[in-house]
Design an enzyme around this catalytic site. Structure first.
Site, mmCIF file in Angstrom:
data_model
loop_
_atom_site.group_PDB
_atom_site.id
_atom_site.type_symbol
_atom_site.label_atom_id
_atom_site.label_comp_id
_atom_site.label_asym_id
_atom_site.label_seq_id
_atom_site.Cartn_x
_atom_site.Cartn_y
_atom_site.Cartn_z
ATOM 1 N N SER A 157 0.831 -1.209 0.000
ATOM 2 C CA SER A 157 0.000 0.000 0.000
ATOM 3 C C SER A 157 0.861 1.252 0.000
ATOM 4 O O SER A 157 2.086 1.183 0.145
ATOM 5 C CB SER A 157 -0.960 0.011 1.207
ATOM 6 N N SER A 174 10.677 10.335 8.003
ATOM 7 C CA SER A 174 9.513 11.225 8.085
ATOM 8 C C SER A 174 10.014 12.620 8.412
ATOM 9 O O SER A 174 10.981 12.782 9.178
ATOM 10 C CB SER A 174 8.550 10.767 9.181
ATOM 11 N N TYR A 218 7.250 8.002 17.457
ATOM 12 C CA TYR A 218 7.384 7.908 15.991
ATOM 13 C C TYR A 218 8.552 8.784 15.529
ATOM 14 O O TYR A 218 9.393 8.353 14.730
ATOM 15 C CB TYR A 218 6.067 8.353 15.356
ATOM 16 N N LYS A 257 12.046 7.576 13.546
ATOM 17 C CA LYS A 257 12.435 8.099 12.228
ATOM 18 C C LYS A 257 13.770 8.847 12.307
ATOM 19 O O LYS A 257 14.549 8.845 11.347
ATOM 20 C CB LYS A 257 11.319 8.981 11.665
ATOM 21 N N THR A 265 -2.120 8.570 2.113
ATOM 22 C CA THR A 265 -2.090 7.112 1.890
ATOM 23 C C THR A 265 -3.107 6.368 2.754
ATOM 24 O O THR A 265 -3.221 5.147 2.645
ATOM 25 C CB THR A 265 -0.700 6.525 2.243
HETATM 26 N N1 LIG Z 1 1.712 8.670 4.813
HETATM 27 C C1 LIG Z 1 2.390 9.632 5.388
HETATM 28 O O1 LIG Z 1 1.860 10.751 5.591
HETATM 29 C C2 LIG Z 1 3.826 9.408 5.791
HETATM 30 C C3 LIG Z 1 4.556 10.530 6.210
HETATM 31 C C4 LIG Z 1 5.879 10.369 6.603
HETATM 32 C C5 LIG Z 1 6.451 9.107 6.592
HETATM 33 N N2 LIG Z 1 5.723 8.022 6.198
HETATM 34 C C6 LIG Z 1 6.397 6.713 6.223
HETATM 35 O O2 LIG Z 1 6.335 6.137 4.935
HETATM 36 C C7 LIG Z 1 6.276 4.714 5.035
HETATM 37 C C8 LIG Z 1 5.069 4.197 4.270
HETATM 38 O O3 LIG Z 1 3.936 4.878 4.767
HETATM 39 P P1 LIG Z 1 2.500 4.681 4.089
HETATM 40 O O4 LIG Z 1 1.719 5.889 4.404
HETATM 41 O O5 LIG Z 1 2.646 4.231 2.683
HETATM 42 O O6 LIG Z 1 1.955 3.501 5.023
HETATM 43 P P2 LIG Z 1 0.864 2.342 4.808
HETATM 44 O O7 LIG Z 1 0.015 2.666 3.620
HETATM 45 O O8 LIG Z 1 0.231 2.133 6.125
HETATM 46 O O9 LIG Z 1 1.787 1.097 4.439
HETATM 47 C C9 LIG Z 1 2.592 0.515 5.403
HETATM 48 C C10 LIG Z 1 3.220 -0.736 4.818
HETATM 49 O O10 LIG Z 1 4.006 -1.335 5.858
HETATM 50 C C11 LIG Z 1 3.758 -2.723 5.870
HETATM 51 N N3 LIG Z 1 3.890 -3.212 7.244
HETATM 52 C C12 LIG Z 1 3.160 -2.846 8.338
HETATM 53 N N4 LIG Z 1 3.557 -3.533 9.421
HETATM 54 C C13 LIG Z 1 4.562 -4.348 9.007
HETATM 55 C C14 LIG Z 1 5.398 -5.306 9.641
HETATM 56 N N5 LIG Z 1 5.257 -5.601 10.956
HETATM 57 N N6 LIG Z 1 6.339 -5.934 8.921
HETATM 58 C C15 LIG Z 1 6.499 -5.677 7.609
HETATM 59 N N7 LIG Z 1 5.730 -4.798 6.922
HETATM 60 C C16 LIG Z 1 4.784 -4.137 7.624
HETATM 61 C C17 LIG Z 1 2.350 -2.919 5.349
HETATM 62 O O11 LIG Z 1 2.309 -4.150 4.629
HETATM 63 P P3 LIG Z 1 1.383 -5.418 5.029
HETATM 64 O O12 LIG Z 1 0.235 -4.894 5.849
HETATM 65 O O13 LIG Z 1 0.965 -5.964 3.702
HETATM 66 O O14 LIG Z 1 2.303 -6.309 5.775
HETATM 67 C C18 LIG Z 1 2.211 -1.756 4.364
HETATM 68 O O15 LIG Z 1 2.555 -2.154 3.055
HETATM 69 C C19 LIG Z 1 6.234 4.392 6.536
HETATM 70 O O16 LIG Z 1 7.525 4.087 6.993
HETATM 71 C C20 LIG Z 1 5.741 5.704 7.150
HETATM 72 O O17 LIG Z 1 6.169 5.846 8.477
HETATM 73 C C21 LIG Z 1 4.428 8.152 5.809
#
Ligand SMILES: NC(=O)c1ccc[n+]([C@@H]2O[C@H](COP(=O)([O-])OP(=O)(O)OC[C@H]3O[C@@H](n4cnc5c(N)ncnc54)[C@H](OP(=O)(O)O)[C@@H]3O)[C@@H](O)[C@H]2O)c1
Length: 266
Positions: free
Chosen positions: A11, A128, A141, A145, A176
């Site tokens: 995702s 992040s 968090y 990061k 997301t």
């Molecule tokens: N969205 C934002 O605003 C934002 C901002 C700053 C940083 N980030 C960072 O960007 C990255 C991706 O964020 P996103 O928004 O795309 O998140 P997301 O849509 O929630 O996706 C998270 C992914 O992590 C995987 N995951 C969760 N728990 C896991 C585990 N225990 N072991 C292995 N895989 C695991 C999930 O895969 P499965 O469920 O299929 O295992 C999923 O594909 C993260 O590191 C997040 O902290 C996001």
């Protein structure tokens, strides 16, 4: 053909990054905790899937073994967590540091020797902007990061002589749906409850109106394709402006401005 391994490709940013890398001719391996249960709309034609649970050291070792030689590792999978420092359960902290820091570090350690021996490699930590702009009620968090960024930054000069570059991409607010998956720890009768809810509501609004995962994937691609990737890339939440402010303004002022931007007006 170079091989890229993208963790958490089911995702959001991971999925967009897997698609972007594939579009540039990479063989892409995506991970999910449970690839067999992925919906059709989560699958990506041509992407191979491996099981990976970053909370489980044996799963990390098995994933690295099954992947074989990897040229590009995108440590993307992660969990978002919130709550007042005073109330964060130690078990939740353990889990978050294992998932956001120690798991990605273990996976990186397992894949680095091959990159070093082949004289080429890229490791991208998806951090992040909260690490650069720490926010109340997001201490755990932010700490994870900042930790993963520090691993990458500090080790850059260890690996650069071998053609292996570590870098960090810090997304801002990205739409997301991660807000729905954020773990929250604040007691109903907590003295912090009202403020914590205010910050988290602002966070959710910013995420919902944030830029797309595709934009972050483009930045990951830029880092992967650079001859000498920079130490840090940031994307979203007016990154160029706010990082310039951070360089110019006193640290305390930046902390207050950040808290105010998330509704803390006191
Ligand atoms: N969205 C934002 O605003 C934002 C901002 C700053 C940083 N980030 C960072 O960007 C990255 C991706 O964020 P996103 O928004 O795309 O998140 P997301 O849509 O929630 O996706 C998270 C992914 O992590 C995987 N995951 C969760 N728990 C896991 C585990 N225990 N072991 C292995 N895989 C695991 C999930 O895969 P499965 O469920 O299929 O295992 C999923 O594909 C993260 O590191 C997040 O902290 C996001």
């Amino acid at each position: 053909m170079r091989t890229a391994l993208v963790t958490g490709a089911s995702s959001g940013i991971g999925r967009a990054t897997a698609i972007a890398l594939q579009g540039k001719g990479f063989r892409v391996i995506g991970t999910s905790r449970n690839p067999s249960t992925l919906r059709e709309d989560q699958r990506i034609g041509g992407v191979e899937w491996l099981a990976l649970d970053l909370e489980d050291r044996a799963s990390i070792a098995a994933c690295a073994q099954a992947a074989g030689p990897v040229d590009v590792l995108v440590n993307n999978a992660g969990e978002s967590q919130s709550g007042p420092l005073e109330e964060l359960p130690l078990d939740a902290l353990d889990r978050l540091f294992q998932l956001n820091v120690l798991g990605p570090v273990q996976l990186t350690q397992l894949l680095l020797p091959g990159m070093r021996e082949r004289g080429h490699g890229r490791v991208v930590m998806v951090g992040s902007m909260i690490a650069s702009f720490p926010l109340p009620y997001r201490s755990s968090y932010a700490a994870t990061k900042a930790a993963i960024r520090a691993f990458a930054t500090a080790a850059r000069e260890e690996l650069a002589p071998y053609g292996v570059w570590l870098t960090t991409v810090e997304p801002g607010s990205i739409n997301t749906g991660i807000s729905q998956r954020r773990t929250k720890y604040v007691a109903e009768d907590s003295p912090y409850k009202a403020e914590c809810d205010t910050v988290i509501a602002a966070l959710d609004r910013k995420e919902a109106s944030g830029i797309s995962a595709d934009d972050v994937a483009a930045t990951v691609l830029e880092a992967v394709q650079a001859e000498k990737p920079k130490s840090l890339y940031a994307r979203g939440s007016n990154a160029p402006v706010v990082f310039a402010l951070r360089r110019l303004a006193p640290r305390g002022a930046v902390e207050r401005i950040t808290a105010r931007a998330f509704g803390l007006t006191r």
